[in-house]
Design an enzyme around this catalytic site. Structure first.
Site, short mmCIF file in Angstrom:
data_model
loop_
_atom_site.label_atom_id
_atom_site.label_comp_id
_atom_site.label_asym_id
_atom_site.label_seq_id
_atom_site.Cartn_x
_atom_site.Cartn_y
_atom_site.Cartn_z
N GLU A 33 -10.01 7.43 4.95
CA GLU A 33 -8.94 6.52 5.61
C GLU A 33 -8.98 7.13 6.94
O GLU A 33 -9.87 7.46 7.46
CB GLU A 33 -7.73 6.68 4.96
CG GLU A 33 -7.68 6.17 3.39
CD GLU A 33 -6.18 5.88 2.62
OE1 GLU A 33 -5.33 5.61 3.57
OE2 GLU A 33 -6.11 6.20 1.60
N ASP B 111 0.96 -1.37 0.05
CA ASP B 111 0.04 0.03 -0.06
C ASP B 111 0.97 1.25 -0.10
O ASP B 111 2.24 1.19 0.07
CB ASP B 111 -1.10 -0.06 1.15
CG ASP B 111 -2.08 0.74 0.98
OD1 ASP B 111 -2.26 1.55 0.05
OD2 ASP B 111 -3.13 0.75 1.74
#
Ligand code: BGC
Ligand code: BGC
Length: 823
Positions: free
Chosen positions: A501, A302
């Site tokens: 997020e 990621d």
């Protein structure tokens, strides 16, 4: 049985994970082509396949020169920074990348580049795309076939832009709704998430004839492996503390279906498992996923996720390759990472067999997706152009919205409404694209989304209007609920601000918690905009229908009590009008739309989230319009303020925290800005500018630059007058960390500004001590010191103002009002 002995939860045992047969089988011909190719590649060429840059920092020419195997475009990243780029403009750039990769510099071997993006609810970074409900809304439909169609439409829109890979579906199983990515999770039930994962992978990867990875399909990524939804307290990128069996049965299960359906990429998660980061976890990535489960595609890291593994930095990281990450996502720092990784392979820090295995996996996926065989741009791509943002896709989005609605309450059968009545529409979300799209929409955080981004999108108000107008009723629209006449019914549309997020992480599940907690500490008298609105309507005897647009279930007992009917609309996306579709009685001869959605997550009865296991409504709950089961009007509303007491105020910590707003001001001009990366244009007003920077984590610091042309400031406030008296009495201090990166930055001032516009404060060099260039320093100023300058602490508009008339550069981070330890 041997198995029983192995079930000691403390001994890792990969044999308890299933072996999965992927729908996409290994193919000897492909493997031979890979062998051939591998033999011809230099080490640099091989490593190039393993490093991914982001398109703001990686040009087609970089791909030509450095041979990068993949690129990504992040949230809010557009071709040449042009937000208005059409799908054809995107295709142009994709073509440039493709050509650069197949006509590389020197004697490099041509290998087509793969471009990936987060198309998580439609092709959501592209202007004019069809935006579908977020995963949580799709979960409420309980309709995997529909989700397959959603994925199919998304794939077609992606193909029309030349992008063949998406970082989707997310197969997270969110456990604690305080997590800012709860909306990216289909449901709380791992098996149900698995069902949707399969549908999504099939929809993305299979063409209309069911053929895998044909030219008008895209490659799917399952993310974030593994345990992203199970972190302690729901902290994004946190630690998931479970034994192996629980990890497998809760967070592993959806991968089994997704992999079986043929997903070709798995993204490693930021989170740790029992203290160890997954990016560096050889057991989970290699032993379990590749060796045991048998995954033969590639594992991608990621966004800078490698840099959090011990022994790694953004630009150097042998341990993650050795653990089993095949492609490292290094958005900005791909260049030094590339050379350091080559050096690591030369020194043996990464065994060459590992490099070869990783490259083989990347090439395998590229061969399977036909990248080596395709003409560019092909007729297939041309054929998809007109389907981008088409009405056919909007119809699928509309159906998804209708099926996603969940009815929690319908007292006295208030719904469906008679459209011939006088309807008042109130609340701040009835006509608000930000609040109906949610995060990952045009921009990373979903902020600043407007009609120009999605011209075909309809709003909830559009839907209400057509319901009322077609029935011949009367409509009054007043966000604040003011209406001279008493309407027959009020529809109040409200909900969360968008986020993505960790920016969406919260301490409590209480809706309007921030304002409520300040209210409780006497900071803001009487502010709770939505609840006040609902109550005032009720007091006037007006029946109230609440429509709640949200990325997660929240504690809304007070709002439920103040509503006669309550519909959860999640974050619907483009077809906002469909939220209103079932609200009105069908006209003569028309068929009625019922409400059929079911809760994908149990609905909380308490503010602290699922830990205390008190549910108001269970998983699977959802009324139909005929159902007469009723929530009472006096659900408990414990006085949470008492329990909470006075808390420190985090103004800017790991990211922006609502409801704080950042304002830049220069002379007469001032503007609210949102300093996050995600490639929003730099925020500048006259002589001052602010950019998000990384200190400990991404975007946790701001760099403020003053040009010196005239006096200018950055201010933080909530748009409301704050009463800081209680904090003053308790000896609180204003704290922040600061760093200067130019020695001349001495004349910066730290002030507070009152509601009356008067501001006063100190010079940073007096208060911060000598700021050494390049090192962080903690600044702490007692509120009492500000009070001594004559500021009225009961009416503060901006508790921190950073001001300079000279040219200066200042980094700030961790801005908060703190209470002394003894308190
Ligand atoms: C990007 C997002 C990415 C995020 C990672 C942002 O700058 O736009 O795509 O997910 O950073 O933290
Ligand atoms: C997110 C991923 C996303 C990636 C690229 C990360 O910060 O966690 O979900 O795919 O950025 O944008």
């Amino acid at each position: 049985m041997a198995r029983a002995m192995h079930e000691n939860p403390l001994v890792p045992d990969s044999t308890t994970w299933p072996r999965i047969a992927s729908a996409i089988r290994p193919d000897p011909d492909t493997e031979r082509r890979i062998d051939d190719l591998l033999e011809r590649l230099s080490l640099e060429e091989k490593v190039g396949q393993l490093i991914q840059g982001e398109i703001q920092y990686t040009s087609p020419d970089d791909v030509r020169r450095f041979g990068l195997g993949t690129v990504l475009s992040g949230g809010g990243s557009f071709p040449h920074g042009n937000r208005e780029a059409t799908n054809v403009d995107w295709l142009e750039l994709a073509k440039a990348f493709h050509e650069a990769s197949i006509q590389p510099d020197g004697d490099r071997t041509p290998i087509p580049v793969l471009w990936a993006t987060d198309a998580v609810h439609g092709h959501n970074n592209v202007a004019g795309a069809t935006i579908f409900p977020h995963a949580i809304g799709l979960g409420a439909t309980r309709n995997p076939e529909l989700v397959r169609q959603v994925a199919r439409c998304t794939a077609v829109e992606m193909v029309s832009t030349g992008i063949r890979c998406t970082f989707s579906p997310s197969v997270s199983v969110a456990r604690d709704y305080r997590w800012g990515r709860t909306y990216e999770s289909f449901a709380q039930d791992p098996a149900l998430v698995g069902t949707f994962a399969r549908a999504m992978v099939e929809g993305l990867q299979q063409d209309a004839d069911g053929r895998h990875l044909g030219e008008d399909t895209v490659i799917a990524t399952l993310k974030h492996y593994v345990g992203d939804g199970g972190t302690h307290l729901g902290v994004d990128r946190g630690d998931t503390r479970l034994n192996e069996r629980m990890l497998r049965d809760t967070h592993g299960v959806p991968y089994f279906s997704g992999l079986e359906a043929g997903a070709q990429i798995v993204m490693a998660s930021f989170n740790a498992w029992n203290g160890m980061r997954v990016h560096g976890h050889r057991y989970l990535l290699t032993t379990v996923l590749k060796e045991r489960i048998g995954f033969d595609g590639f594992v991608i890291g990621d966004w800078n996720g490698h840099s959090f593994v011990p022994g790694c930095s953004k630009d150097s990281c042998a341990p993650v390759f050795n653990a089993g990450v095949d492609v490292v996502m290094a958005p900005q720092d791909w260049r030094p990472l590339l050379s350091n990784t080559v050096a690591d392979a030369e020194s043996g820090a990464i065994p060459i067999e590992r490099i070869d295995d990783a490259v083989r996996r990347v090439l395998r996926v590229k061969f399977r997706a036909g990248l080596f065989d395709a003409d560019w741009p092909s007729q297939t791509i041309a054929d998809t152009t007109s389907r981008f943002g088409s009405s056919e896709h909007l119809d699928v989005a509309a159906q998804a919205v209708r099926e996603s609605l969940v009815l929690l309450k319908n007292r006295n059968g208030l719904l469906p409404l008679d459209g011939r009545s006088h309807v008042l529409v109130a609340g701040d979300a009835a006509e608000n694209l930000e609040k109906q799209m949610g995060g990952w929409s045009m921009t990373w955080q979903g902020r600043s989304v407007a009609t120009r981004d999605f011209p075909k999108a309809t709003t909830v108000l559009d839907g209400i209007r057509s319901g009322v107008e077609s029935a011949g009723g009367r409509l009054t629209v007043a966000p604040d609920g003011r209406c001279d006449e008493v309407p027959d019914v009020a529809i109040v549309v409200f909900g969360e601000e968008p986020y993505a997020e960790w920016h969406g992480d919260r301490d409590t599940l209480e809706f309007e918690a921030d304002v409520k907690s300040w209210h409780a500490t006497r900071l803001i008298p009487g502010i709770c905009p939505t609840l006040n609105l609902l109550r005032s309507l009720k007091e006037r005897g007006i029946p109230v229908v609440s429509i709640f647009l949200t990325g997660r279930p929240m504690y809304v007992n007070p709002e439920l009590n103040a509503s006669d009917a309550f519909v959860v609309g999640w974050w619907p996306g483009s077809a906002g009008d469909q939220v209103a579709a079932p609200l009105f009685r069908a006209a003569e001869g028309e068929s009625r739309t019922d409400i059929t959605g079911r809760l994908p997550f149990a609905w909380p009865a308490a503010i602290d989230g699922p830990d205390d296991d008190r549910w108001l409504l269970p998983f699977g709950f959802g009324l139909g319009l005929e159902d007469r089961c009723e929530l009472s009007n006096d659900l408990p509303e414990p006085d949470v303020s008492e329990r909470r007491g006075l808390r420190p105020l985090n103004i800017f910590s790991r990211g922006f925290s609502q409801p704080w707003e950042t304002l830049l001001r220069c002379g007469e001009e001032s503007r609210t800005v949102l300093p996050t990366s995600g490639h929003s244009p730099r925020s500048q007003v006259g002589a001052v500018r602010v950019d998000a920077r990384d200190r400990l984590i991404q975007d946790d610091a701001w760099r403020i630059t003053w040009t010196g042309e005239s006096e200018a400031s950055l201010l933080l406030g909530t748009g409301l007058s704050l009463n800081l008296d209680t904090y003053l009495d308790r000896g609180a201090t204003l704290n922040f960390d600061a760093l200067i990166d130019a020695p001349s930055s001495e004349d910066i001032r730290v002030e507070m500004e009152g509601t009356d516009g008067r501001s006063a404060g100190f010079s940073l060099s007096d208060r911060g001590g000598k700021l050494a260039t390049g090192s962080w320093l903690s600044v702490q100023i007692p509120l009492a010191d500000f009070a001594c300058l004559g500021l009225d602490m009961s009416a503060i508009m901006y508790p921190i103002v950073l001001k300079s008339a000279e040219s200066a550069v200042l980094w700030v981070s961790a801005i908060r009002i703190e209470l002394p330890d003894d308190g």
